[in-house]
Structure formats: structure tokens, C-alpha cells
Motif scaffolding. Structure first.
Motif, mmCIF file in Angstrom:
data_model
loop_
_atom_site.group_PDB
_atom_site.id
_atom_site.type_symbol
_atom_site.label_atom_id
_atom_site.label_comp_id
_atom_site.label_asym_id
_atom_site.label_seq_id
_atom_site.Cartn_x
_atom_site.Cartn_y
_atom_site.Cartn_z
ATOM 1 N N GLU A 84 13.375 3.438 -0.234
ATOM 2 C CA GLU A 84 13.000 2.216 -0.933
ATOM 3 C C GLU A 84 11.525 2.328 -1.042
ATOM 4 O O GLU A 84 11.115 1.734 -2.005
ATOM 5 N N GLY A 85 10.867 2.966 -0.058
ATOM 6 C CA GLY A 85 9.345 2.804 -0.250
ATOM 7 C C GLY A 85 8.815 3.513 -1.498
ATOM 8 O O GLY A 85 7.995 3.260 -2.093
ATOM 9 N N PHE A 86 9.747 4.889 -1.814
ATOM 10 C CA PHE A 86 9.181 5.629 -2.804
ATOM 11 C C PHE A 86 9.630 4.838 -4.228
ATOM 12 O O PHE A 86 8.907 4.755 -5.241
ATOM 13 N N ALA A 87 10.856 4.113 -4.164
ATOM 14 C CA ALA A 87 11.241 3.296 -5.224
ATOM 15 C C ALA A 87 10.240 2.167 -5.679
ATOM 16 O O ALA A 87 9.886 1.890 -6.831
ATOM 17 N N PHE A 88 9.766 1.472 -4.616
ATOM 18 C CA PHE A 88 8.813 0.458 -4.717
ATOM 19 C C PHE A 88 7.273 0.966 -5.540
ATOM 20 O O PHE A 88 6.916 0.245 -6.266
ATOM 21 N N LEU A 89 7.010 2.046 -5.146
ATOM 22 C CA LEU A 89 5.760 2.786 -5.529
ATOM 23 C C LEU A 89 5.953 3.057 -7.007
ATOM 24 O O LEU A 89 4.944 2.991 -8.115
ATOM 25 N N LYS A 90 7.157 3.635 -7.571
ATOM 26 C CA LYS A 90 7.531 3.956 -8.920
ATOM 27 C C LYS A 90 7.350 2.692 -9.860
ATOM 28 O O LYS A 90 6.908 2.852 -10.992
ATOM 29 N N LYS A 91 7.569 1.720 -9.106
ATOM 30 C CA LYS A 91 7.515 0.197 -9.965
ATOM 31 C C LYS A 91 6.035 -0.234 -9.960
ATOM 32 O O LYS A 91 5.927 -1.357 -10.826
ATOM 33 N N HIS A 92 5.232 0.265 -9.261
ATOM 34 C CA HIS A 92 3.875 -0.397 -9.054
ATOM 35 C C HIS A 92 2.852 0.831 -9.313
ATOM 36 O O HIS A 92 2.506 1.255 -8.209
ATOM 37 N N ARG A 93 2.553 1.132 -10.347
ATOM 38 C CA ARG A 93 1.563 2.035 -10.720
ATOM 39 C C ARG A 93 0.390 2.065 -10.094
ATOM 40 O O ARG A 93 -0.368 3.008 -9.878
ATOM 41 N N ILE A 94 -0.109 0.688 -9.967
ATOM 42 C CA ILE A 94 -1.543 0.700 -9.468
ATOM 43 C C ILE A 94 -1.617 1.038 -8.084
ATOM 44 O O ILE A 94 -2.540 1.617 -7.543
ATOM 45 N N LEU A 95 -0.393 0.942 -7.138
ATOM 46 C CA LEU A 95 -0.437 1.551 -6.028
ATOM 47 C C LEU A 95 -0.438 3.031 -5.912
ATOM 48 O O LEU A 95 -1.344 3.332 -5.017
ATOM 49 N N ILE A 96 0.084 3.719 -6.622
ATOM 50 C CA ILE A 96 -0.100 5.235 -6.813
ATOM 51 C C ILE A 96 -1.503 5.556 -7.435
ATOM 52 O O ILE A 96 -2.126 6.274 -6.849
ATOM 53 N N VAL A 97 -2.182 4.649 -8.257
ATOM 54 C CA VAL A 97 -3.607 4.804 -8.646
ATOM 55 C C VAL A 97 -4.548 4.759 -7.457
ATOM 56 O O VAL A 97 -5.522 5.792 -7.120
ATOM 57 N N ILE A 98 -4.443 3.805 -6.764
ATOM 58 C CA ILE A 98 -5.263 3.522 -5.422
ATOM 59 C C ILE A 98 -4.966 5.039 -4.320
ATOM 60 O O ILE A 98 -5.936 5.372 -3.805
ATOM 61 N N ALA A 99 -3.845 5.158 -4.175
ATOM 62 C CA ALA A 99 -3.386 6.504 -3.457
ATOM 63 C C ALA A 99 -4.288 7.861 -3.866
ATOM 64 O O ALA A 99 -4.616 8.483 -3.288
ATOM 65 N N SER A 100 -3.907 8.051 -5.120
ATOM 66 C CA SER A 100 -4.480 9.115 -5.912
ATOM 67 C C SER A 100 -6.148 9.117 -5.641
ATOM 68 O O SER A 100 -6.623 10.042 -5.531
ATOM 69 N N VAL A 101 -6.572 8.061 -6.007
ATOM 70 C CA VAL A 101 -8.165 8.047 -5.834
ATOM 71 C C VAL A 101 -8.363 8.251 -4.388
ATOM 72 O O VAL A 101 -9.329 9.186 -4.097
ATOM 73 N N THR A 102 -7.799 7.570 -3.453
ATOM 74 C CA THR A 102 -8.102 8.095 -1.980
ATOM 75 C C THR A 102 -7.928 9.379 -1.714
ATOM 76 O O THR A 102 -8.604 10.164 -0.888
ATOM 77 N N LEU A 103 -6.684 10.135 -2.405
ATOM 78 C CA LEU A 103 -6.471 11.574 -1.918
ATOM 79 C C LEU A 103 -7.767 12.297 -2.559
ATOM 80 O O LEU A 103 -7.929 13.142 -1.852
#
Length: 413
Positions: free
Chosen positions: A218-237
Motif C-alpha cells: 500500500e505504501g508503494f502504491a500510494f507513492l506511485k499515485k503521488h509523483r511529487i513524493l517520488i520527486v522529493i525522495a529522489s532529490v534527497t537521495l
């Protein structure tokens, strides 16, 4: 910000976090200098730091969902007690003439593996202590407790390591870990579970394991639907990758280029923490309502300037001034980024989503420390620090121009 301390439970919560950060920073300096003395190798220091930082990533995959399903207070009390016991093994093995480099790596790996439960738990549980309008102030206080650990922890770690030795210094950190466990125990159990039903954490073991698998998906599914969270995580990475080389090469830089000892290393990080503390107060006071792409991009770029300049000097005073500046400009990132994530993720799935985000973003740190250790070994600490800063500046420019982060705190609310 200080009005959040009027509540007894959040005060205990923040003090426990401060004690843990203090223990972490003291042990960090002691172990880094201990490994440097044993091996005289930047790559060895990098390998130890990599073990310490990659292990929380492994546990962070399921730490969030475990916190959502099991008794949170019990997990955090037991976890920090065990972390102290693992660190106790290093001086005991050393005094028994049984300590090997591989033993240090394994112990540090296990200690880091457990740390994810408190790290994720702190951001997951914090919203339960305060009203929504107090959340940014509470996050600022949480960041300040970490920076306060930096404020005196490295200096204490450097001083103790220089005068008492790393083994005795680590014994002191064991006491601090046990104190943090006791402070978490003093907080009522129901505070840790305000966003949960009793059924959520009283299921059978079989039901909990099945639910952990379901919640992770469910956590991964939520991220797939919210691109901005993936962008934030990628920037921090990527930010972690560009920042992290400084960690393993700084002890070598201090020892070889600056001709300093553990007290110098500790003071460098302490000065950084003083700057970070001031930077946190300034940021919250300003309450800047600008695009996240602008605030994050500028913060990242300004931090990159610090290592670029520092790599050109060997004078202690100049390095202290540069790291003070670095702390001031670095601090806002640790306020803006978690606040944005917390506001974008619903309460009931915050643990599992932040766990996944932490895993994605955190990958960058062990990668950066590993690369930093190798680069420090082959091209030297000064050039490694310089390249770290240059790549960070480039990242900041890209973030500044990123259109997906063109939203303000008002837009999020």
C-alpha cells in the motif's frame, strides 16, 4: 517554537531524541577516529559509515509498517536498549584483545539496523503530540534537538576520545541510549497510538505478518499515485550522494591536511551544529512562502559552496568559519522536506509511506560514503571534498529549476 514544550509528553519525546542524537554524535566521532587510528585509511572509514547507513535502509522497508502494527513505545524502548548493548561490545572486545575490523563493521551494521525504528518513529509519531497548525514548529524543534546533539556531541566525543580513549567514550554512549529508552517509557502508551485503533497493534503474529506485506504494498502504491513524493525522495537521495563523501574523508583531512586530532574533528562538527541551530531559528522566524523548488534549490546550492571553499584551506579557524556558514544554510532542508512529506501523507498510512520514502532517499548516503572513501584513498581528501561540493551546487541548480516542486506551503495546506 518553544510553546510546544509546554506539554509534558512532547518534552520527554524531544529530550529522548536529544539524548539519542548526543549518543550518536559522540559515538560517531569516537568510532571514526578509532578506525582512522587502526587503519589510517579513508576507505576503511567509508566502509564503516556505509555499514552504519545502509543497514537502516534495509530495516526502513518494513520499519514503518511495523510501527503501524506493533506497540510503538515497546519497540522504541527495546530498540535503543539493544543499540546501547551492541556498542558495549566494542570496548569489551577491545579490552579482551578480540576486536577485529570486521567486528566493528558487524556491530555498527546491527546498531544502524535498529536505528530506523526511532528515526522513522519520530517523524511518524510527532504529529500525534501537537495540533496541525503547530506541526512545522514541532518539526523545527525536532530538527533542533538533532542539531543540539551535533552542538555538543562531536566536541564531547572528540575531547573524550582524545583524553579517555574511544572505548571509555563508547561506554558513556551506552548510558545515554539506556536513558533515552527510559524517557520513552515515561510517555503514556496511548500517545504513541493516537492515530491507530487497538486492533491495529493487537493482532496475532500471523495476522501482523500478513498485514505488514499488505501495508508495504500500500505504501508503494500510494507513492506511485503521488509523483511529487517520488520527486522529493529522489532529490534527497541525490543530495545524500553529493554530501556524504565529506563524512569518511573529513577525519583523514583533519589528520593529514590540518594536522589536528579527534578534538579538532569534533569541534568542526560542533561549529557546524551551532550554525545549523541558528539557521533553524532564522528559517522558522522568516516563514518564507516561496516555491519549494526555490527554497530547496537555494539551500542545496549554498551548502555546496561550503565544501568547495573548505577544500582549499588547512587553517583551523577558516575551516570553522566555513562549517559554521554550512550549518546555517544546510539546516532549513531538514525542516522543509519532512514537513512537506508529513502534510502530503494521510495520518493512518504515514508510517508505511515515510518508511518507503526513507528507504529511497537514504540509499544515497551509503553510496556517497562508499564512493567518498574510495575517492579519498585514490585522489586525496581535499579533491574529494571539492568534488562533493561542486556536484551539490549542480544539484541545487536542477532543483531550483524543477517545475514539479513549484508549489508553496499555502498550496499544500
Amino acid at each position: 517554537m518553544l510553546h510546544v514544550l509546554a506539554k509534558r509528553n512532547i518534552t520527554f519525546f524531544l529530550i529522548a531524541r536529544l539524548v539519542l542524537e548526543l549518543a550518536k554524535k559522540i559515538s560517531w566521532i569516537a568510532i571514526a577516529w578509532f578506525v582512522y587510528q587502526l587503519t589510517n585509511s579513508a576507505s576503511a572509514i567509508g566502509f564503516v559509515i556505509t555499514a552504519a547507513t545502509i543497514s537502516p535502509l534495509i530495516s526502513s522497508v518494513f520499519a514503518g509498517v511495523v510501527l503501524d502494527q506493533f506497540n510503538r513505545r515497546t519497540l522504541m524502548v527495546v530498540e535503543n536498549g539493544l543499540r546501547g548493548m551492541f556498542l558495549l561490545l566494542i570496548p569489551l572486545l577491545y579490552w579482551g584483545d578480540l576486536l577485529m575490523f570486521s567486528s566493528i563493521v558487524i556491530i555498527i551494521f546491527l546498531n544502524g539496523f535498529l536505528s530506523a525504528f526511532t528515526d522513522i518513529g519520530s517523524t511518524t509519531i510527532l504529529p500525534a503530540f501537537v495540533a496541525k497548525e503547530e506541526l512545522e514548529s514541532a518539526n523545527a524543534m525536532l530538527a533542533i534537538t538533532g542539531q543540539s546533539g551535533y552542538l555538543i556531541g562531536p566536541a564531547i566525543g572528540g575531547f573524550l576520545s582524545g583524553f579517555l580513549g574511544a572505548p571509555i567514550t563508547l561506554i558513556i554512549t551506552v548510558v545515554l541510549f539506556l536513558l533515552a529508552s527510559f524517557l520513552y517509557f515515561l510517555i503514556p502508551n496511548e500517545i504513541f497510538h493516537q492515530d491507530m485503533t487497538q486492533q491495529d497493534y493487537t493482532l496475532s503474529w500471523k495476522e501482523k505478518i500478513a498485514k505488514i506485506k499488505e501495508d508495504t504494498k500500500e505504501g508503494f502504491a500510494f507513492l506511485k499515485k503521488h509523483r511529487i513524493l517520488i520527486v522529493i525522495a529522489s532529490v534527497t537521495l541525490v543530495f545524500n550522494v553529493t554530501y556524504a563523501p565529506l563524512e569518511p574523508v573529513l577525519p583523514v583531512f583533519v589528520g593529514k591536511n590540518v594536522n589536528g586530532g579527534p578534538s579538532t574533528l569534533g569541534l568542526i562538527w560542533t561549529v557546524f551544529a551551532v550554525g545549523a541551530l541558528i539557521g533553524s531559528f532564522i528559517w522558522v522566524r522568516l516563514k518564507m512562502d516561496v516555491y519549494y523548488s526555490y527554497s530547496l534549490g537555494v539551500v542545496i546550492s549554498l551548502w555546496g559552496i561550503a565544501p568547495v571553499i573548505m577544500s582549499q584551506f588547512t587553517n583551523e579557524t577558516i575551516i570553522y568559519i566555513i562549517m559554521f556558514f554550512g550549518g546555517v544554510v544546510y539546516a532549513p532542508y531538514n525542516i522543509v522536506e519532512p514537513t512537506l512529506e508529513q502534510q502530503l501523507v494521510p495520518d493512518k498510512i504515514r508510517g508505511r509511506v515515510l518508511g518507503v520514502l526513507g528507504m529511497i532517499a537514504g540509499i544515497g548516503f551509503p553510496v556517497g560514503t562508499f564512493l567518498g572513501g574510495l575517492l579519498g584513498e585514490f585522489i586525496g581528501p581535499s579533491l574529494t571534498i571539492f568534488l562533493s561540493g561542486m556536484f551539490t551546487i549542480v544539484l541545487g541548480v536542477f532543483v531550483f529549476r524543477d517545475k514539479s516542486l513549484r508549489l508553496t506551503p499555502r498550496d499544500v495546506n
